[in-house]
Design a protein around this motif. Structure first.
Motif, PDB file in Angstrom:
ATOM      1  N   VAL A 170       0.836  -1.201   0.000  1.00 24.66           N
ATOM      2  CA  VAL A 170       0.000   0.000   0.000  1.00 24.66           C
ATOM      3  C   VAL A 170       0.872   1.253   0.000  1.00 24.66           C
ATOM      4  CG1 VAL A 170      -1.724   1.324   1.300  1.00 24.66           C
ATOM      5  CG2 VAL A 170      -1.900  -1.170   1.175  1.00 24.66           C
ATOM      6  N   HIS A 171       0.590   2.158  -0.929  1.00 25.48           N
ATOM      7  CA  HIS A 171       1.177   3.502  -0.898  1.00 25.48           C
ATOM      8  C   HIS A 171       0.186   4.383  -0.148  1.00 25.48           C
ATOM      9  CE1 HIS A 171       2.944   7.284  -1.814  1.00 25.48           C
ATOM     10  NE2 HIS A 171       3.641   6.886  -2.863  1.00 25.48           N
ATOM     11  N   PRO A 172       0.506   4.799   1.077  1.00 22.33           N
ATOM     12  CA  PRO A 172      -0.522   5.385   1.949  1.00 22.33           C
ATOM     13  C   PRO A 172      -0.833   6.858   1.736  1.00 22.33           C
ATOM     14  CG  PRO A 172       1.546   5.119   3.139  1.00 22.33           C
ATOM     15  CD  PRO A 172       1.771   4.562   1.774  1.00 22.33           C
ATOM     16  N   ALA A 173      -0.217   7.494   0.738  1.00 25.26           N
ATOM     17  CA  ALA A 173      -0.401   8.940   0.566  1.00 25.26           C
ATOM     18  C   ALA A 173      -1.512   9.259  -0.428  1.00 25.26           C
ATOM     19  CB  ALA A 173       0.894   9.580   0.092  1.00 25.26           C
ATOM     20  N   THR A 174      -2.198  10.352  -0.158  1.00 25.73           N
ATOM     21  CA  THR A 174      -3.142  10.940  -1.100  1.00 25.73           C
ATOM     22  C   THR A 174      -2.740  12.391  -1.306  1.00 25.73           C
ATOM     23  OG1 THR A 174      -4.959   9.504  -0.371  1.00 25.73           O
ATOM     24  CG2 THR A 174      -5.553  11.504  -1.579  1.00 25.73           C
ATOM     25  N   PRO A 175      -1.960  12.690  -2.363  1.00 26.25           N
ATOM     26  CA  PRO A 175      -1.552  14.074  -2.616  1.00 26.25           C
ATOM     27  C   PRO A 175      -2.776  14.959  -2.821  1.00 26.25           C
ATOM     28  CG  PRO A 175      -0.263  12.545  -3.943  1.00 26.25           C
ATOM     29  CD  PRO A 175      -1.402  11.753  -3.351  1.00 26.25           C
ATOM     30  N   GLY A 176      -2.643  16.207  -2.414  1.00 31.15           N
ATOM     31  CA  GLY A 176      -3.756  17.125  -2.561  1.00 31.15           C
ATOM     32  C   GLY A 176      -3.275  18.551  -2.710  1.00 31.15           C
ATOM     33  N   PRO A 177      -4.018  19.366  -3.448  1.00 33.65           N
ATOM     34  CA  PRO A 177      -3.615  20.760  -3.658  1.00 33.65           C
ATOM     35  C   PRO A 177      -3.803  21.586  -2.399  1.00 33.65           C
ATOM     36  CG  PRO A 177      -5.785  20.391  -4.575  1.00 33.65           C
ATOM     37  CD  PRO A 177      -5.296  19.053  -4.095  1.00 33.65           C
ATOM     38  N   GLY A 178      -3.259  22.762  -2.427  1.00 32.41           N
ATOM     39  CA  GLY A 178      -3.402  23.698  -1.320  1.00 32.41           C
ATOM     40  C   GLY A 178      -2.962  25.070  -1.764  1.00 32.41           C
ATOM     41  N   ALA A 179      -2.946  25.999  -0.828  1.00 30.09           N
ATOM     42  CA  ALA A 179      -2.611  27.378  -1.174  1.00 30.09           C
ATOM     43  C   ALA A 179      -1.125  27.558  -1.486  1.00 30.09           C
ATOM     44  CB  ALA A 179      -3.024  28.310  -0.037  1.00 30.09           C
ATOM     45  N   GLU A 180      -0.281  26.714  -0.913  1.00 29.76           N
ATOM     46  CA  GLU A 180       1.158  26.877  -1.097  1.00 29.76           C
ATOM     47  C   GLU A 180       1.644  26.165  -2.352  1.00 29.76           C
ATOM     48  OE1 GLU A 180       3.416  26.476   2.778  1.00 29.76           O
ATOM     49  OE2 GLU A 180       1.502  25.575   3.330  1.00 29.76           O
ATOM     50  N   ARG A 181       2.643  26.756  -3.001  1.00 30.36           N
ATOM     51  CA  ARG A 181       3.229  26.145  -4.192  1.00 30.36           C
ATOM     52  C   ARG A 181       4.150  24.988  -3.805  1.00 30.36           C
ATOM     53  NH1 ARG A 181       6.678  28.544  -7.177  1.00 30.36           N
ATOM     54  NH2 ARG A 181       7.383  30.101  -5.657  1.00 30.36           N
ATOM     55  N   TYR A 182       4.318  24.051  -4.730  1.00 39.50           N
ATOM     56  CA  TYR A 182       5.262  22.959  -4.545  1.00 39.50           C
ATOM     57  C   TYR A 182       5.601  22.395  -5.927  1.00 39.50           C
ATOM     58  CZ  TYR A 182       1.436  19.664  -5.467  1.00 39.50           C
ATOM     59  OH  TYR A 182       0.419  18.974  -6.055  1.00 39.50           O
ATOM     60  N   PRO A 183       6.755  21.730  -6.072  1.00 34.13           N
ATOM     61  CA  PRO A 183       7.112  21.163  -7.388  1.00 34.13           C
ATOM     62  C   PRO A 183       6.130  20.063  -7.780  1.00 34.13           C
ATOM     63  CG  PRO A 183       9.026  21.270  -5.929  1.00 34.13           C
ATOM     64  CD  PRO A 183       7.823  21.537  -5.083  1.00 34.13           C
ATOM     65  N   GLU A 184       5.612  20.145  -8.986  1.00 31.70           N
ATOM     66  CA  GLU A 184       4.589  19.195  -9.416  1.00 31.70           C
ATOM     67  C   GLU A 184       5.110  17.767  -9.469  1.00 31.70           C
ATOM     68  OE1 GLU A 184       2.699  20.360 -12.997  1.00 31.70           O
ATOM     69  OE2 GLU A 184       1.888  22.243 -12.171  1.00 31.70           O
ATOM     70  N   ASP A 185       6.425  17.614  -9.662  1.00 30.97           N
ATOM     71  CA  ASP A 185       6.978  16.260  -9.734  1.00 30.97           C
ATOM     72  C   ASP A 185       7.324  15.710  -8.352  1.00 30.97           C
ATOM     73  OD1 ASP A 185       9.083  17.999  -9.263  1.00 30.97           O
ATOM     74  OD2 ASP A 185      10.497  16.955 -10.576  1.00 30.97           O
ATOM     75  N   ARG A 186       6.940  16.419  -7.303  1.00 25.53           N
ATOM     76  CA  ARG A 186       7.195  15.967  -5.934  1.00 25.53           C
ATOM     77  C   ARG A 186       5.898  16.050  -5.127  1.00 25.53           C
ATOM     78  NH1 ARG A 186      12.489  19.532  -4.665  1.00 25.53           N
ATOM     79  NH2 ARG A 186      12.541  18.382  -2.693  1.00 25.53           N
ATOM     80  N   PRO A 187       4.935  15.175  -5.449  1.00 28.57           N
ATOM     81  CA  PRO A 187       3.622  15.241  -4.786  1.00 28.57           C
ATOM     82  C   PRO A 187       3.679  14.986  -3.290  1.00 28.57           C
ATOM     83  CG  PRO A 187       3.811  13.261  -6.148  1.00 28.57           C
ATOM     84  CD  PRO A 187       4.975  14.127  -6.484  1.00 28.57           C
TER      85      PRO A 187
END
Length: 355
Positions: free
Chosen positions: A96-113
């Motif tokens: 199991v990969h336990p993460a669920t990436p999600g957007p937010g107000a802060e920026r982050y590199p798209e290739d590093r969810p």
């Protein structure tokens, strides 16, 4: 003939209610949505965050506000596949990969969810309502989280996929380590797994550090060439490592990491220090032009880890030191909190064989 699996109404689970209040109790089995599968859980590894929720009612700044099913280091078999056809078929062994990436107000590199500000993780109280984990006899999970395991890969070995992915990500943050000297500060499960990853990646000298003998034995078993006690500061400083993996999660360990790095070297910080200000030998890091690199969870490295475990190039079996059946779950947590005597402690969720 095939048919729809009849799910039980409840299943035994490990639930943290508050600091010092951990229970093995029946919880409802969630009916799966179209893109969700039901996993017959085999093994779950107890993580430091699970221990923190039990002992302190919080993991860092994630505070329990309601009962939370713990657990994110999970392997098992698909009992009921996702109805929409996504994900593995019934009967498939999965990690199991336990993460669920999600957007937010802060920026982050798209290739590093893993850095997405809205990311949630199984068994986390970072948000409310909390994100329940999968320390349960049956777990209903999004099909996208499930990674099929190759034939021949034992479920007990695969139980280390998630923490090994954390270690793999940390080592990858340092770049190519082939032919280099590596120092690992803190030889608990993540540190020991980092040793194993460094060995596979071709580091020619690996030195592991810990305050206790048992973790150092495990580090040697998975590939450390030398071991040092954490209070042997002169010997640690003399390592002059090209790459240091700091996995102790203490400012003392970070100081040792900075002292043990060669001038111009890299220090990867995967051990999560307590929130708030921390003392750091920053002047030494500056004058030696060290690169201090954070490392948080992982992304698609999980697929590489599964492949490396399956082909035997990543040897991790000694990291697992204890396995407890679910009815002895509270005892398992007591053993896991004693880092001087245990490595990775697993819970075995499988039903006892009939006599």
């Amino acid at each position: 003939m095939g048919g729809v699996t009849v799910l039980p109404a409840t299943a035994a689970a490990v639930v943290a209610h508050a600091a010092g209040d951990l229970r093995i109790e029946d919880v409802p089995v969630s009916a799966p949505g179209p893109d969700e599968a039901v996993v017959d859980v085999a093994f779950g590894g107890i993580c430091g965050s699970d221990l923190h929720y039990w002992l302190h009612g919080a993991a860092g700044e994630s505070v329990l506000k309601a009962p939370l099913i713990l657990g994110h280091e999970i392997v098992g078999t698909i009992l009921q596949a996702a109805a929409d056809g996504t994900g593995p078929a019934a009967g498939t062994a999965v990690a199991v990969h336990p993460a669920t990436p999600g957007p937010g107000a802060e920026r982050y590199p798209e290739d590093r969810p893993n850095l997405s500000p809205g990311c949630t993780y199984l068994g986390s109280a970072a948000r409310f309502p909390h994100t329940d984990g999968a320390f349960s006899r049956y777990a209903t999970l999004p099909a996208r989280m499930l990674r099929p395991l190759p034939a021949g890969l034992k479920l007990k070995t695969a139980a280390l996929v998630e923490p090994a992915s954390v270690a793999w990500h940390a080592v990858s943050r340092a770049g190519d380590v082939a032919g280099k000297t590596a120092l690992v500060i803190g030889s608990g499960p993540i540190g020991a797994l980092a040793v194993a990853v460094l060995k596979r990646a071709g580091a020619t000298r690996i030195v592991a550090v810990d305050m206790h003998a048992r973790p150092l034995e495990i580090a040697r078993a998975v590939g450390a060439d030398e071991v040092l006690r954490g209070d042997n500061t002169e010997a640690i400083a003399a390592v002059a490592a090209d790459v240091v993996i700091e996995s102790s999660g203490s400012h003392h360990g970070l100081a040792s990491a900075i002292k043990g790095a060669v001038r111009g070297g890299k220090v990867v910080m995967v051990g999560l220090l307590p929130s708030g200000p921390q003392p750091v030998l920053i002047s030494l890091a500056i004058t030696r032009e060290l690169e201090l690199l954070g490392s948080f969870r992982f992304n698609d490295e999980i697929d590489e880890v599964i492949g490396a475990l399956a082909d035997g190039s990543l040897f991790v079996d000694p990291v697992v030191t204890h396995t407890f059946t679910l009815d002895r779950g509270l005892e398992a947590f007591e053993v896991a909190r004693n880092s001087a005597e245990s490595g990775k402690v697993l819970l075995d969720f499988r039903p006892a064989p009939e006599q």
